[in-house]
Motif scaffolding. Sequence first.
Motif, PDB file in Angstrom:
ATOM      1  N   LYS A 124       0.770  -7.707 -10.578  1.00 58.93           N
ATOM      2  CA  LYS A 124       0.428  -7.389 -12.079  1.00 58.93           C
ATOM      3  C   LYS A 124       1.098  -6.044 -12.538  1.00 58.93           C
ATOM      4  N   MET A 125       0.932  -5.051 -11.959  1.00 59.36           N
ATOM      5  CA  MET A 125       1.641  -3.729 -12.113  1.00 59.36           C
ATOM      6  C   MET A 125       0.817  -3.362 -13.376  1.00 59.36           C
ATOM      7  N   THR A 126      -0.473  -3.584 -13.792  1.00 57.80           N
ATOM      8  CA  THR A 126      -1.216  -3.011 -14.570  1.00 57.80           C
ATOM      9  C   THR A 126      -1.714  -1.716 -13.952  1.00 57.80           C
ATOM     10  N   SER A 127      -2.245  -0.841 -15.135  1.00 55.05           N
ATOM     11  CA  SER A 127      -2.647   0.523 -14.700  1.00 55.05           C
ATOM     12  C   SER A 127      -3.859   0.533 -13.733  1.00 55.05           C
ATOM     13  N   GLU A 128      -4.707  -0.495 -13.723  1.00 49.54           N
ATOM     14  CA  GLU A 128      -6.000  -0.429 -12.884  1.00 49.54           C
ATOM     15  C   GLU A 128      -5.405  -1.008 -11.424  1.00 49.54           C
ATOM     16  N   CYS A 129      -4.262  -1.559 -11.288  1.00 51.96           N
ATOM     17  CA  CYS A 129      -3.553  -1.951 -10.262  1.00 51.96           C
ATOM     18  C   CYS A 129      -2.875  -0.963  -9.426  1.00 51.96           C
ATOM     19  N   LEU A 130      -2.611   0.264  -9.996  1.00 52.71           N
ATOM     20  CA  LEU A 130      -1.787   1.151  -9.441  1.00 52.71           C
ATOM     21  C   LEU A 130      -2.690   2.327  -8.998  1.00 52.71           C
ATOM     22  N   GLY A 131      -2.080   2.785  -7.761  1.00 54.12           N
ATOM     23  CA  GLY A 131      -3.015   3.965  -7.424  1.00 54.12           C
ATOM     24  C   GLY A 131      -2.263   4.802  -6.280  1.00 54.12           C
ATOM     25  N   ALA A 132      -2.934   5.777  -5.568  1.00 56.81           N
ATOM     26  CA  ALA A 132      -2.184   6.690  -4.542  1.00 56.81           C
ATOM     27  C   ALA A 132      -1.724   5.741  -3.606  1.00 56.81           C
ATOM     28  N   ARG A 133      -0.583   6.177  -3.049  1.00 54.56           N
ATOM     29  CA  ARG A 133       0.166   5.213  -1.894  1.00 54.56           C
ATOM     30  C   ARG A 133      -0.538   5.774  -0.653  1.00 54.56           C
ATOM     31  N   VAL A 134      -0.504   4.781   0.338  1.00 58.26           N
ATOM     32  CA  VAL A 134      -0.691   5.093   1.881  1.00 58.26           C
ATOM     33  C   VAL A 134       0.461   5.555   2.262  1.00 58.26           C
ATOM     34  N   LYS A 135       0.343   6.581   3.291  1.00 59.02           N
ATOM     35  CA  LYS A 135       1.556   7.276   3.874  1.00 59.02           C
ATOM     36  C   LYS A 135       1.768   6.436   5.034  1.00 59.02           C
ATOM     37  N   LEU A 136       3.128   6.793   5.543  1.00 59.14           N
ATOM     38  CA  LEU A 136       3.596   6.092   6.698  1.00 59.14           C
ATOM     39  C   LEU A 136       3.461   7.521   7.820  1.00 59.14           C
ATOM     40  N   GLU A 137       3.262   7.175   8.906  1.00 60.56           N
ATOM     41  CA  GLU A 137       3.527   8.121  10.259  1.00 60.56           C
ATOM     42  C   GLU A 137       5.056   8.260  10.617  1.00 60.56           C
ATOM     43  N   GLN A 138       5.322   9.537  10.567  1.00 60.61           N
ATOM     44  CA  GLN A 138       6.826   9.785  10.520  1.00 60.61           C
ATOM     45  C   GLN A 138       7.787   9.245   9.632  1.00 60.61           C
ATOM     46  N   SER A 143       0.784  -1.199   0.182  1.00 59.42           N
ATOM     47  CA  SER A 143      -0.097  -0.084   0.006  1.00 59.42           C
ATOM     48  C   SER A 143       0.676   1.046  -0.107  1.00 59.42           C
ATOM     49  N   THR A 144       2.077   1.149   0.728  1.00 58.97           N
ATOM     50  CA  THR A 144       2.979   2.425   0.683  1.00 58.97           C
ATOM     51  C   THR A 144       3.446   2.744  -0.591  1.00 58.97           C
ATOM     52  N   ALA A 145       3.669   1.706  -1.427  1.00 62.73           N
ATOM     53  CA  ALA A 145       4.188   1.791  -2.933  1.00 62.73           C
ATOM     54  C   ALA A 145       3.116   1.848  -3.666  1.00 62.73           C
ATOM     55  N   GLY A 146       1.797   2.321  -3.371  1.00 61.69           N
ATOM     56  CA  GLY A 146       0.762   2.377  -4.332  1.00 61.69           C
ATOM     57  C   GLY A 146       0.594   1.490  -4.932  1.00 61.69           C
ATOM     58  N   LEU A 147       0.596   0.271  -4.654  1.00 65.34           N
ATOM     59  CA  LEU A 147       0.272  -1.179  -5.158  1.00 65.34           C
ATOM     60  C   LEU A 147      -1.311  -1.591  -4.872  1.00 65.34           C
ATOM     61  N   ARG A 148      -2.295  -1.463  -5.675  1.00 67.52           N
ATOM     62  CA  ARG A 148      -3.670  -1.731  -5.164  1.00 67.52           C
ATOM     63  C   ARG A 148      -3.460  -3.448  -4.969  1.00 67.52           C
TER      64      ARG A 148
END
Length: 244
Positions: free
Chosen positions: A218-232, A64-69
């Motif tokens: 799969k790294m396809t476009s529909e499986c890529l999105g905004a990343r979740v951030k980490l606290e600190q 999720s922090t890499a933006g991988l759905r």
Amino acid sequence: YYKNVNNYETNCLNPRGSPMIYDYGGKPYATTSLSSPLSFFKNAGSGTEALGVDCSGLVYTALSTAGLRVAPRKNNKATGVYGISAKMYLDPEQNGLSCLQKVSVNPKETLRPGDIVAVPGHVLMIDSTGSDPFGLNGVSSASGCSSISFKNFDFVVAQSSPSKAGVGINRYEARDYLRESVKMKEGLEKYAYYACLARFDSKSYTPNLEAASVVRHKMTSECLGARVKLEQESCIQSCPQLKK
């Protein structure tokens, strides 16, 4: 982790006060907000009272922090960390994780960094690989494929595990780690066997094992999105001692 770390930037936390260990069932803290970060500095109430993270918590965090759905066009949310178990990675497409698929091995393709390996009760990631991850170069015929041993594997795993007295998040040479993990050893040796066969018969195999799975995003476009951030996370990025 803390060797030679003697001071901390303003507003960065001192992890020595509450070191994060392996915690079965433990996850990073998150709220239901779409913009919620994942926090490794606050106990989420899952697992035990100790501050820590389990294996599936770490894998979901990495994705999720890499933006991988995990599913096409489904926004990543920090709270997703509470809903995906290690077992679900065994057959991801049947468990709602259709942005992941089982790895096929062929004469040119075996393991890649970022692949996920799951067995009942545990899941980890491939951190890095050598030029011959499964140690196949020493095999001269198809009959030798059945003799492949983890002792010749050349890759590193990243995981949260009770290895090394419960230290938690760790990187481990596979040939060392697999000495203490029978299920992982047997599963990866089976994948290595099929990768070896693929070399000699010029075929592609997708091992369908109940005991273990190696899966890949799969790294396809529909499986890529905004990343979740980490606290600190800005504090983490500014620590040169933690770089490889």
